[in-house]
Design a protein around this motif. Structure first.
Motif, PDB file in Angstrom:
ATOM      1  N   MET A  90       0.820  -1.208   0.000  1.00 46.52           N
ATOM      2  CA  MET A  90       0.000   0.000   0.000  1.00 46.52           C
ATOM      3  C   MET A  90       0.857   1.262   0.000  1.00 46.52           C
ATOM      4  SD  MET A  90      -3.070  -1.156   2.607  1.00 46.52           S
ATOM      5  CE  MET A  90      -4.041   0.341   2.348  1.00 46.52           C
ATOM      6  N   VAL A  91       2.001   1.218   0.695  1.00 45.47           N
ATOM      7  CA  VAL A  91       2.916   2.364   0.706  1.00 45.47           C
ATOM      8  C   VAL A  91       3.417   2.641  -0.706  1.00 45.47           C
ATOM      9  CG1 VAL A  91       5.220   3.114   1.430  1.00 45.47           C
ATOM     10  CG2 VAL A  91       3.629   2.194   3.114  1.00 45.47           C
ATOM     11  N   LEU A  92       3.830   1.607  -1.430  1.00 42.38           N
ATOM     12  CA  LEU A  92       4.301   1.791  -2.806  1.00 42.38           C
ATOM     13  C   LEU A  92       3.192   2.340  -3.693  1.00 42.38           C
ATOM     14  CD1 LEU A  92       6.537  -1.356  -3.466  1.00 42.38           C
ATOM     15  CD2 LEU A  92       7.280   1.026  -3.315  1.00 42.38           C
ATOM     16  N   GLU A  93       1.967   1.820  -3.533  1.00 42.55           N
ATOM     17  CA  GLU A  93       0.842   2.329  -4.317  1.00 42.55           C
ATOM     18  C   GLU A  93       0.594   3.803  -4.030  1.00 42.55           C
ATOM     19  OE1 GLU A  93      -2.572  -0.014  -3.506  1.00 42.55           O
ATOM     20  OE2 GLU A  93      -1.782  -1.835  -4.463  1.00 42.55           O
ATOM     21  N   ARG A  94       0.532   4.150  -2.746  1.00 37.19           N
ATOM     22  CA  ARG A  94       0.238   5.539  -2.355  1.00 37.19           C
ATOM     23  C   ARG A  94       1.323   6.486  -2.862  1.00 37.19           C
ATOM     24  NH1 ARG A  94      -3.296   6.979   1.671  1.00 37.19           N
ATOM     25  NH2 ARG A  94      -4.226   4.987   1.045  1.00 37.19           N
ATOM     26  N   MET A  95       2.565   6.062  -2.763  1.00 34.66           N
ATOM     27  CA  MET A  95       3.684   6.882  -3.230  1.00 34.66           C
ATOM     28  C   MET A  95       3.558   7.162  -4.727  1.00 34.66           C
ATOM     29  SD  MET A  95       7.670   5.738  -3.208  1.00 34.66           S
ATOM     30  CE  MET A  95       7.382   4.605  -4.591  1.00 34.66           C
ATOM     31  N   GLN A  96       3.196   6.139  -5.506  1.00 32.92           N
ATOM     32  CA  GLN A  96       3.089   6.321  -6.952  1.00 32.92           C
ATOM     33  C   GLN A  96       1.871   7.160  -7.329  1.00 32.92           C
ATOM     34  OE1 GLN A  96       4.494   2.667  -9.374  1.00 32.92           O
ATOM     35  NE2 GLN A  96       3.975   1.821  -7.371  1.00 32.92           N
ATOM     36  N   LEU A  97       0.783   7.002  -6.601  1.00 26.88           N
ATOM     37  CA  LEU A  97      -0.389   7.826  -6.875  1.00 26.88           C
ATOM     38  C   LEU A  97      -0.104   9.299  -6.594  1.00 26.88           C
ATOM     39  CD1 LEU A  97      -3.186   5.512  -5.420  1.00 26.88           C
ATOM     40  CD2 LEU A  97      -2.814   6.075  -7.837  1.00 26.88           C
ATOM     41  N   GLN A  98       0.677   9.566  -5.562  1.00 22.77           N
ATOM     42  CA  GLN A  98       1.070  10.950  -5.275  1.00 22.77           C
ATOM     43  C   GLN A  98       1.927  11.512  -6.402  1.00 22.77           C
ATOM     44  OE1 GLN A  98       3.007  10.454  -1.491  1.00 22.77           O
ATOM     45  NE2 GLN A  98       1.109  10.539  -0.315  1.00 22.77           N
ATOM     46  N   LEU A  99       2.856  10.710  -6.914  1.00 26.88           N
ATOM     47  CA  LEU A  99       3.695  11.148  -8.032  1.00 26.88           C
ATOM     48  C   LEU A  99       2.854  11.405  -9.276  1.00 26.88           C
ATOM     49  CD1 LEU A  99       6.716   8.702  -7.594  1.00 26.88           C
ATOM     50  CD2 LEU A  99       6.785  11.190  -7.313  1.00 26.88           C
ATOM     51  N   ALA A 100       1.866  10.542  -9.516  1.00 28.06           N
ATOM     52  CA  ALA A 100       0.990  10.723 -10.674  1.00 28.06           C
ATOM     53  C   ALA A 100       0.199  12.022 -10.559  1.00 28.06           C
ATOM     54  CB  ALA A 100       0.040   9.537 -10.796  1.00 28.06           C
ATOM     55  N   GLU A 101      -0.293  12.303  -9.358  1.00 32.43           N
ATOM     56  CA  GLU A 101      -1.058  13.538  -9.159  1.00 32.43           C
ATOM     57  C   GLU A 101      -0.175  14.764  -9.375  1.00 32.43           C
ATOM     58  OE1 GLU A 101      -3.993  15.636  -5.834  1.00 32.43           O
ATOM     59  OE2 GLU A 101      -2.791  13.889  -5.295  1.00 32.43           O
ATOM     60  N   ARG A 102       1.043  14.724  -8.843  1.00 29.85           N
ATOM     61  CA  ARG A 102       1.951  15.868  -9.017  1.00 29.85           C
ATOM     62  C   ARG A 102       2.337  16.035 -10.486  1.00 29.85           C
ATOM     63  NH1 ARG A 102       4.312  14.187  -3.965  1.00 29.85           N
ATOM     64  NH2 ARG A 102       6.066  13.160  -5.011  1.00 29.85           N
ATOM     65  N   GLY A 103       2.360  14.932 -11.226  1.00 28.15           N
ATOM     66  CA  GLY A 103       2.715  15.003 -12.637  1.00 28.15           C
ATOM     67  C   GLY A 103       1.543  15.328 -13.545  1.00 28.15           C
ATOM     68  N   GLY A 104       0.369  15.546 -12.972  1.00 22.66           N
ATOM     69  CA  GLY A 104      -0.797  15.892 -13.769  1.00 22.66           C
ATOM     70  C   GLY A 104      -1.371  14.730 -14.562  1.00 22.66           C
ATOM     71  N   ILE A 105      -1.083  13.502 -14.151  1.00 21.96           N
ATOM     72  CA  ILE A 105      -1.588  12.325 -14.850  1.00 21.96           C
ATOM     73  C   ILE A 105      -3.017  12.049 -14.385  1.00 21.96           C
ATOM     74  CG2 ILE A 105      -1.251   9.856 -15.259  1.00 21.96           C
ATOM     75  CD1 ILE A 105       1.735  10.300 -14.741  1.00 21.96           C
ATOM     76  N   LYS A 106      -3.928  11.884 -15.322  1.00 24.67           N
ATOM     77  CA  LYS A 106      -5.332  11.668 -14.985  1.00 24.67           C
ATOM     78  C   LYS A 106      -5.923  10.561 -15.851  1.00 24.67           C
ATOM     79  CE  LYS A 106      -6.093  16.480 -13.582  1.00 24.67           C
ATOM     80  NZ  LYS A 106      -6.887  17.726 -13.815  1.00 24.67           N
ATOM     81  N   VAL A 107      -6.981   9.953 -15.359  1.00 25.26           N
ATOM     82  CA  VAL A 107      -7.756   8.980 -16.126  1.00 25.26           C
ATOM     83  C   VAL A 107      -9.202   9.439 -16.089  1.00 25.26           C
ATOM     84  CG1 VAL A 107      -8.562   6.600 -16.263  1.00 25.26           C
ATOM     85  CG2 VAL A 107      -6.183   7.064 -15.631  1.00 25.26           C
ATOM     86  N   ASP A 108      -9.718   9.877 -17.231  1.00 28.69           N
ATOM     87  CA  ASP A 108     -11.087  10.398 -17.231  1.00 28.69           C
ATOM     88  C   ASP A 108     -12.094   9.257 -17.229  1.00 28.69           C
ATOM     89  OD1 ASP A 108     -11.416   9.465 -19.873  1.00 28.69           O
ATOM     90  OD2 ASP A 108     -10.686  11.339 -20.708  1.00 28.69           O
TER      91      ASP A 108
END
Length: 442
Positions: A90-108
């Motif tokens: 879960m830590v690895l997942e949360r860390m990557q989701l935070q990076l995705a958000e900071r990078g402006g990555i989205k899934v509509d």
């Protein structure tokens, strides 16, 4: 990432249990099957940068993993080991989701719905029937959707951060194909088991020695008859520990070179000695092996339109333009070839009316390939996003093609890319973990 191994429809009680077990195995959702009403105070079990993982989240994920073990008839690991393994994931997942958000990555929602429809088709259902089947088994459809969205976000982040840095040259492909190893590696598929004894970044000589001794001790226990899956579940630091270390089937050439060069001469059931990498010490088991790659493959004739965001065009504007063009073709106002020639930002295909030629599975980025495989021949796909921009496509036909030298080179290129990707991903995850603030409060 989205699991592609969800199987046939559940129309009998047995099928329903199978689907339930596979969904649990993929950890794609949080369950709603518990009827216990326990009143308790929530608390933080881990802080990941500026986010927190709550005890309730951890407990729900553990329940899902426990369901997986029950469906497979496997004994559960000790509770403390289970909590540590699940929390680490879960830590690895949360860390990557935070990076995705900071990078402006989205899934509509449109892209998400298309992915869900693809999963439903793999189960022989419509999207509505699939959602109803999940609800009937006690799962929350909204939570399932969000878990799929998160898997897609992580996949896109990894593609942007890792895959985009990998370049395979023609010279590398030539060397690989002409080498004895390259020839042998196209002759077999492997199913490998994996145990990792992890090392922290910048490990001291004492830490390295301790990890090596632990790995050697595990090999000794395995050679004395200990069950590999149980030992992987309780002792491995690898990403598939909770699946008993089972990494699944893959052509020999697509395994990381550290594994492939050892596994190529291993017999079924054989255990390797500890293999050292930057991540730690690996132990692999040859769970099974079989003959080489298929001589006949399915190819897809595809054309597409690509609209990119740039310094003058925002992502939202690019998406809106792609939607406008898509709708003009769908309504019959314009022809696909004319739209592609005038508007597509892919110059290589635009001059040919968006035509990409015959494509073999594995050639395109995951988002494009998923859409290609799930779009019926002759129909227009929804607008979707990849690392290159916003696309829509049409599959004009399919064919079965004999394996040729060109296809063999493509397979070699894919194998080298996949191998390099997994090696780079392991290093990248380790770097991101070491650069993140993680406070475990179990």
């Amino acid at each position: 990432m989205i699991e592609k191994t969800l199987h046939a429809a559940r129309r009998t009680l047995h099928a329903r249990h199978t689907l339930l077990g596979l969904l649990a195995m993929a950890v794609l959702m949080l369950p709603a099957w518990s009827h216990a009403k326990v009143q308790m105070l929530d608390r933080i079990v881990a802080v990941v940068n500026d986010g927190a993982i709550m005890a309730s989240e951890l407990d729900e994920r553990i329940n899902t993993i426990a369901l997986q073990f029950q469906e497979k008839g496997q004994p559960l690991p000790p509770p403390a080991v289970m909590r540590e393994q699940v929390l680490d994931r879960m830590v690895l997942e949360r860390m990557q989701l935070q990076l995705a958000e900071r990078g402006g990555i989205k899934v509509d929602d449109a892209t998400l719905n298309q992915a869900l429809a693809g999963i439903a088709r793999q189960n022989g259902m419509t999207l509505e029937d699939f959602a109803a089947a999940l609800r009937q088994d006690g799962y929350d459809w909204a939570q399932f959707r969000e878990q799929i969205r998160q898997d897609m976000l992580i996949s896109r982040l990894q593609q942007r951060s890792v895959a985009s840095r990998i370049r395979i040259t023609d010279r590398e492909v030539d060397r690989f194909l002409s080498s004895e190893m390259g020839k042998k590696m196209f002759e077999a598929d492997f199913r490998l088991g994996h145990i990792l004894v992890r090392l922290p970044a910048g490990a001291s000589p004492e830490q390295v020695q301790a990890a090596k001794q632990k790995a050697e001790s595990l090999v000794e226990r395995l050679n004395q008859g200990s069950d590999f899956q149980q030992l992987a579940t309780s002792e491995s630091d690898g990403p598939k520990a909770l699946e008993g270390g089972d990494l699944g089937w893959r052509p020999a050439a697509q395994w990381p070179s550290l594994f492939a060069e050892t596994a190529i001469d291993m017999s079924k059931g054989e255990i390797s000695q500890p293999l050292r990498s930057g991540a730690g010490f690996h132990i692999i088991k040859m769970m099974d092996r079989k003959g080489g790659i298929e001589k006949v493959v399915t190819q897809y004739q595809v054309r597409h339109v690509l609209i990119k965001a740039d310094a003058l065009t925002t992502a939202q504007e690019a998406r809106s333009e792609a939607m406008r063009l898509h709708d003009s073709i769908a309504s019959g106002q314009q022809e696909f070839t004319a739209v592609a020639a005038e508007h597509s930002d892919d110059p290589g295909s635009a001059r040919n009316g968006g035509e990409l030629g015959w494509i073999t599975q594995g050639e395109m980025v995951p988002e494009f390939e998923d859409m290609m495989l799930n779009t019926p021949v002759g129909e227009l796909s929804p607008v979707f996003e990849s690392q290159f921009g916003f696309h829509f496509l049409r599959v004009d036909g399919t064919r079965d093609a004999d394996m040729s030298e060109e296809f063999r080179r493509m397979q070699a290129t894919q194998a080298l890319q996949k191998r390099r990707f997994e090696e780079e991903l392991e290093t990248w995850l380790q770097e991101q973990r070491s650069e993140s603030y993680v406070d475990i409060r179990l």
